[in-house]
Motif scaffolding. Sequence first.
Motif, PDB file in Angstrom:
ATOM      1  N   ILE A   1      62.782 131.018 -33.911  1.00 39.28           N
ATOM      2  CA  ILE A   1      61.762 131.335 -32.921  1.00 39.28           C
ATOM      3  C   ILE A   1      60.886 132.455 -33.465  1.00 39.28           C
ATOM      4  CG2 ILE A   1      61.343 132.327 -30.650  1.00 39.28           C
ATOM      5  CD1 ILE A   1      63.887 131.066 -29.680  1.00 39.28           C
ATOM      6  N   LYS A   2      59.599 132.233 -33.391  1.00 37.80           N
ATOM      7  CA  LYS A   2      58.665 133.276 -33.796  1.00 37.80           C
ATOM      8  C   LYS A   2      58.524 134.275 -32.655  1.00 37.80           C
ATOM      9  CE  LYS A   2      54.178 134.189 -35.620  1.00 37.80           C
ATOM     10  NZ  LYS A   2      52.973 133.746 -36.223  1.00 37.80           N
ATOM     11  N   VAL A   3      58.628 135.536 -32.976  1.00 38.38           N
ATOM     12  CA  VAL A   3      58.543 136.598 -31.966  1.00 38.38           C
ATOM     13  C   VAL A   3      57.086 136.981 -31.747  1.00 38.38           C
ATOM     14  CG1 VAL A   3      59.234 138.952 -31.392  1.00 38.38           C
ATOM     15  CG2 VAL A   3      60.823 137.462 -32.608  1.00 38.38           C
ATOM     16  N   MET A   4      56.642 136.860 -30.481  1.00 37.23           N
ATOM     17  CA  MET A   4      55.290 137.271 -30.121  1.00 37.23           C
ATOM     18  C   MET A   4      55.159 138.775 -30.329  1.00 37.23           C
ATOM     19  SD  MET A   4      53.356 136.891 -26.408  1.00 37.23           S
ATOM     20  CE  MET A   4      53.258 135.123 -26.408  1.00 37.23           C
ATOM     21  N   LYS A   5      54.024 139.211 -30.846  1.00 38.36           N
ATOM     22  CA  LYS A   5      53.799 140.647 -31.032  1.00 38.36           C
ATOM     23  C   LYS A   5      53.801 141.354 -29.681  1.00 38.36           C
ATOM     24  CE  LYS A   5      51.323 140.214 -35.294  1.00 38.36           C
ATOM     25  NZ  LYS A   5      51.008 141.138 -36.329  1.00 38.36           N
ATOM     26  N   ARG A   6      54.236 142.603 -29.706  1.00 38.22           N
ATOM     27  CA  ARG A   6      54.393 143.353 -28.465  1.00 38.22           C
ATOM     28  C   ARG A   6      53.100 143.463 -27.667  1.00 38.22           C
ATOM     29  NH1 ARG A   6      56.951 149.370 -28.027  1.00 38.22           N
ATOM     30  NH2 ARG A   6      55.184 149.886 -29.335  1.00 38.22           N
ATOM     31  N   ASP A   7      51.982 143.765 -28.303  1.00 35.94           N
ATOM     32  CA  ASP A   7      50.740 143.907 -27.555  1.00 35.94           C
ATOM     33  C   ASP A   7      50.344 142.600 -26.871  1.00 35.94           C
ATOM     34  OD1 ASP A   7      50.178 142.797 -30.092  1.00 35.94           O
ATOM     35  OD2 ASP A   7      48.182 143.699 -30.183  1.00 35.94           O
ATOM     36  N   LYS A   8      50.609 141.473 -27.519  1.00 37.48           N
ATOM     37  CA  LYS A   8      50.308 140.174 -26.904  1.00 37.48           C
ATOM     38  C   LYS A   8      51.274 139.879 -25.762  1.00 37.48           C
ATOM     39  CE  LYS A   8      47.911 138.183 -30.751  1.00 37.48           C
ATOM     40  NZ  LYS A   8      47.557 136.986 -31.466  1.00 37.48           N
ATOM     41  N   MET A   9      52.541 140.273 -25.915  1.00 30.35           N
ATOM     42  CA  MET A   9      53.516 140.054 -24.846  1.00 30.35           C
ATOM     43  C   MET A   9      53.146 140.901 -23.625  1.00 30.35           C
ATOM     44  SD  MET A   9      56.078 138.544 -23.488  1.00 30.35           S
ATOM     45  CE  MET A   9      56.878 137.613 -24.776  1.00 30.35           C
ATOM     46  N   ILE A  10      52.697 142.116 -23.834  1.00 26.92           N
ATOM     47  CA  ILE A  10      52.270 142.970 -22.719  1.00 26.92           C
ATOM     48  C   ILE A  10      51.137 142.300 -21.950  1.00 26.92           C
ATOM     49  CG2 ILE A  10      51.082 145.141 -22.152  1.00 26.92           C
ATOM     50  CD1 ILE A  10      52.815 146.467 -24.367  1.00 26.92           C
ATOM     51  N   ILE A  11      50.153 141.777 -22.659  1.00 28.79           N
ATOM     52  CA  ILE A  11      49.030 141.089 -22.014  1.00 28.79           C
ATOM     53  C   ILE A  11      49.530 139.867 -21.249  1.00 28.79           C
ATOM     54  CG2 ILE A  11      46.932 139.740 -22.454  1.00 28.79           C
ATOM     55  CD1 ILE A  11      46.446 141.742 -24.844  1.00 28.79           C
ATOM     56  N   ALA A  12      50.396 139.071 -21.878  1.00 24.24           N
ATOM     57  CA  ALA A  12      50.916 137.860 -21.232  1.00 24.24           C
ATOM     58  C   ALA A  12      51.717 138.192 -19.981  1.00 24.24           C
ATOM     59  CB  ALA A  12      51.772 137.073 -22.222  1.00 24.24           C
ATOM     60  N   LEU A  13      52.528 139.236 -20.036  1.00 23.70           N
ATOM     61  CA  LEU A  13      53.310 139.638 -18.864  1.00 23.70           C
ATOM     62  C   LEU A  13      52.391 140.083 -17.731  1.00 23.70           C
ATOM     63  CD1 LEU A  13      56.222 141.575 -20.595  1.00 23.70           C
ATOM     64  CD2 LEU A  13      56.418 139.420 -19.326  1.00 23.70           C
ATOM     65  N   ARG A  14      51.386 140.873 -18.049  1.00 17.39           N
ATOM     66  CA  ARG A  14      50.432 141.315 -17.027  1.00 17.39           C
ATOM     67  C   ARG A  14      49.713 140.130 -16.393  1.00 17.39           C
ATOM     68  NH1 ARG A  14      48.518 146.727 -20.217  1.00 17.39           N
ATOM     69  NH2 ARG A  14      50.034 148.120 -19.229  1.00 17.39           N
ATOM     70  N   GLU A  15      49.353 139.142 -17.203  1.00 18.42           N
ATOM     71  CA  GLU A  15      48.694 137.942 -16.677  1.00 18.42           C
ATOM     72  C   GLU A  15      49.608 137.168 -15.727  1.00 18.42           C
ATOM     73  OE1 GLU A  15      47.423 135.881 -20.222  1.00 18.42           O
ATOM     74  OE2 GLU A  15      45.605 137.097 -20.387  1.00 18.42           O
ATOM     75  N   LYS A  16      50.913 137.317 -15.896  1.00 16.50           N
ATOM     76  CA  LYS A  16      51.883 136.651 -15.026  1.00 16.50           C
ATOM     77  C   LYS A  16      52.244 137.497 -13.806  1.00 16.50           C
ATOM     78  CE  LYS A  16      53.722 133.655 -18.584  1.00 16.50           C
ATOM     79  NZ  LYS A  16      53.125 132.462 -18.011  1.00 16.50           N
ATOM     80  N   GLY A  17      51.577 138.637 -13.664  1.00 14.08           N
ATOM     81  CA  GLY A  17      51.786 139.477 -12.497  1.00 14.08           C
ATOM     82  C   GLY A  17      52.848 140.548 -12.640  1.00 14.08           C
ATOM     83  N   VAL A  18      53.347 140.723 -13.844  1.00  9.75           N
ATOM     84  CA  VAL A  18      54.377 141.739 -14.098  1.00  9.75           C
ATOM     85  C   VAL A  18      53.721 143.117 -14.178  1.00  9.75           C
ATOM     86  CG1 VAL A  18      56.110 142.524 -15.766  1.00  9.75           C
ATOM     87  CG2 VAL A  18      55.842 140.075 -15.298  1.00  9.75           C
ATOM     88  N   HIS A  19      54.346 144.113 -13.537  1.00  7.64           N
ATOM     89  CA  HIS A  19      53.854 145.491 -13.603  1.00  7.64           C
ATOM     90  C   HIS A  19      54.410 146.142 -14.864  1.00  7.64           C
ATOM     91  CE1 HIS A  19      53.761 149.770 -11.679  1.00  7.64           C
ATOM     92  NE2 HIS A  19      53.041 149.686 -12.769  1.00  7.64           N
ATOM     93  N   VAL A  20      53.621 146.084 -15.947  1.00  2.00           N
ATOM     94  CA  VAL A  20      54.003 146.729 -17.204  1.00  2.00           C
ATOM     95  C   VAL A  20      53.656 148.204 -17.072  1.00  2.00           C
ATOM     96  CG1 VAL A  20      53.627 146.845 -19.692  1.00  2.00           C
ATOM     97  CG2 VAL A  20      53.615 144.614 -18.526  1.00  2.00           C
ATOM     98  N   VAL A  21      54.675 149.055 -17.190  1.00  3.18           N
ATOM     99  CA  VAL A  21      54.468 150.497 -17.065  1.00  3.18           C
ATOM    100  C   VAL A  21      54.045 151.085 -18.408  1.00  3.18           C
ATOM    101  CG1 VAL A  21      55.542 152.697 -16.422  1.00  3.18           C
ATOM    102  CG2 VAL A  21      56.178 150.592 -15.212  1.00  3.18           C
ATOM    103  N   GLY A  22      54.641 150.619 -19.489  1.00  2.00           N
ATOM    104  CA  GLY A  22      54.326 151.138 -20.814  1.00  2.00           C
ATOM    105  C   GLY A  22      55.298 150.606 -21.842  1.00  2.00           C
ATOM    106  N   THR A  23      55.476 151.374 -22.891  1.00  2.00           N
ATOM    107  CA  THR A  23      56.411 150.999 -23.945  1.00  2.00           C
ATOM    108  C   THR A  23      57.748 151.727 -23.735  1.00  2.00           C
ATOM    109  OG1 THR A  23      55.750 152.816 -25.395  1.00  2.00           O
ATOM    110  CG2 THR A  23      54.493 150.746 -25.581  1.00  2.00           C
ATOM    111  N   THR A  24      58.752 151.258 -24.418  1.00  2.00           N
ATOM    112  CA  THR A  24      60.042 151.936 -24.315  1.00  2.00           C
ATOM    113  C   THR A  24      59.976 153.331 -24.934  1.00  2.00           C
ATOM    114  OG1 THR A  24      60.778 150.749 -26.311  1.00  2.00           O
ATOM    115  CG2 THR A  24      61.449 149.843 -24.173  1.00  2.00           C
ATOM    116  N   GLU A  25      59.081 153.536 -25.877  1.00  2.00           N
ATOM    117  CA  GLU A  25      58.898 154.877 -26.438  1.00  2.00           C
ATOM    118  C   GLU A  25      58.383 155.828 -25.367  1.00  2.00           C
ATOM    119  OE1 GLU A  25      57.425 152.133 -29.839  1.00  2.00           O
ATOM    120  OE2 GLU A  25      58.009 151.959 -27.755  1.00  2.00           O
ATOM    121  N   GLU A  26      57.463 155.341 -24.536  1.00  3.18           N
ATOM    122  CA  GLU A  26      56.931 156.171 -23.453  1.00  3.18           C
ATOM    123  C   GLU A  26      58.002 156.481 -22.412  1.00  3.18           C
ATOM    124  OE1 GLU A  26      52.307 155.023 -22.993  1.00  3.18           O
ATOM    125  OE2 GLU A  26      53.690 153.329 -22.849  1.00  3.18           O
TER     126      GLU A  26
END
Length: 86
Positions: A1-26
């Motif tokens: 399985i190819k892993v989607m890049k994090r920035d693209k996954m953040i965008i995709a999650l937001r488009e699905k209505g997920v409340h992305v707060v930030g990164t795990t580093e934050e």
Amino acid sequence: IKVMKRDKMIIALREKGVHVVGTTEEFGITDGGIWISGESHPSLFNYYSEGWMDTFGVQPKLNDFVEENGWYFEWYDAGTMMVWPN
């Protein structure tokens, strides 16, 4: 399985209505993951759900999407979810 890049996954999650707060580093933990609110959308996440036992409280279609793109969900606590690359 190819892993989607994090920035693209953040965008995709937001488009699905997920409340992305930030990164795990934050959040102050290990690098590489995504920090999301597990309590903003009870239709997507329910820590106590008995109906979504196979997906550990994540709406099944959302869980499938994330897994198909090389990521997985992991609860930090009852209101905080992390998404990690496989």
